[in-house]
Design an enzyme around this catalytic site. Structure first.
Site, short mmCIF file in Angstrom:
data_model
loop_
_atom_site.label_atom_id
_atom_site.label_comp_id
_atom_site.label_asym_id
_atom_site.label_seq_id
_atom_site.Cartn_x
_atom_site.Cartn_y
_atom_site.Cartn_z
CG ASP A 16 -94.76 7.81 41.05
OD1 ASP A 16 -94.77 8.59 42.02
OD2 ASP A 16 -94.07 8.00 40.02
NE ARG A 17 -98.53 14.57 40.63
CZ ARG A 17 -98.36 15.85 40.94
NH1 ARG A 17 -99.26 16.47 41.68
NH2 ARG A 17 -97.31 16.53 40.52
CG ASP A 18 -94.96 14.13 39.62
OD1 ASP A 18 -95.70 14.89 38.99
OD2 ASP A 18 -94.76 14.24 40.84
CE1 TYR A 27 -89.11 19.73 42.77
CE2 TYR A 27 -87.82 20.42 40.87
CZ TYR A 27 -87.89 19.84 42.11
OH TYR A 27 -86.75 19.36 42.71
CB THR A 58 -97.19 11.49 44.74
OG1 THR A 58 -96.30 12.41 44.10
CG2 THR A 58 -98.24 12.24 45.52
CG ASN A 59 -91.29 10.46 47.44
OD1 ASN A 59 -91.98 9.99 48.33
ND2 ASN A 59 -90.11 9.95 47.11
NE ARG A 115 -87.13 12.11 49.61
CZ ARG A 115 -87.52 12.63 48.45
NH1 ARG A 115 -88.74 13.11 48.32
NH2 ARG A 115 -86.71 12.68 47.42
MG LIG Z 1 -92.56 9.17 39.34
#
Ligand SMILES: [Mg+2]
Length: 193
Positions: A16-18, A27, A58-59, A115
């Site tokens: 996952d990214r964030d 954001y 990533t969403n 998603r």
């Molecule tokens: Mg995350």
């Protein structure tokens, strides 16, 4: 012969990214505001050396919501790729979902199999990169990651603590192992060798 068939695909480390690659600030779009999560480079380097492909999933509802453009997102990802390259690490693929079913603006307002918690991005990666999901690993920080990993049939799902307030609630989305640092994931991977 059966074993050969089962091991035909590559192993991947899905990220996952964030909250996993960069600290979750909500954001993120500026490279100057990017803070990499402790241990991410060591984890990726070790996994790459162990033969894992590195795949970001990533969403990006920030695109859907009009907080930033798809182009700005892609520019940030180019910059991130460069930061990884500088550490001797190649990200093999980056999959993102720019849609949101309710908060999306214009063409970005729609349901999508990509998603998370839906497994679309992982399944597409498996096809396009010839991955064996049952021998692959996914590290996320939200229940939606757990849902996507389980729906895709990922072999080992890790949930990094810190983002979700109620980690136990994620068990409704499938099985996972909670870790408190990315180094725990790295050690698990090294132990499998
Ligand atoms: Mg995350």
């Amino acid at each position: 012969m059966e074993n050969l068939l089962h091991s035909s695909g590559c192993q991947a480390l899905f990220l996952d990214r964030d909250g996993i690659i960069n600290e979750e600030i909500g954001y993120l779009i500026e490279s100057e505001e990017t803070r990499f999560v402790t241990g991410i480079f060591d984890l990726c380097r070790s996994a790459q050396q162990a033969g894992y492909r590195l795949v970001v999933v990533t969403n990006q509802s920030g695109i859907a919501r009009g907080r930033y453009t798809e182009e700005a997102f892609l520019n940030l990802m180019d910059w991130m790729r460069g930061e990884f390259e500088g550490q001797g690490i190649t990200l093999d693929a980056i999959y993102y979902c720019p849609f949101h079913p309710e908060h999306g603006v214009g063409k970005y307002r729609r349901d999508s199999d990509d998603r998370k918690p839906k497994p679309g991005m992982l399944l597409r990666a498996a096809q396009e990169l010839n991955l064996d999901l049952s021998r692959s690993v996914f590290v996320g920080d939200r229940c939606t990651d757990v849902g996507a990993g389980n729906a895709a049939g990922i072999g080992k799902m890790f949930l990094l603590s810190g983002t979700e307030n109620d980690l136990a609630a994620c068990s409704a989305h499938g099985t996972y192992e909670t870790v408190h640092s990315l180094n725990e994931v790295r050690e698990w991977i090294l132990k499998q060798l």
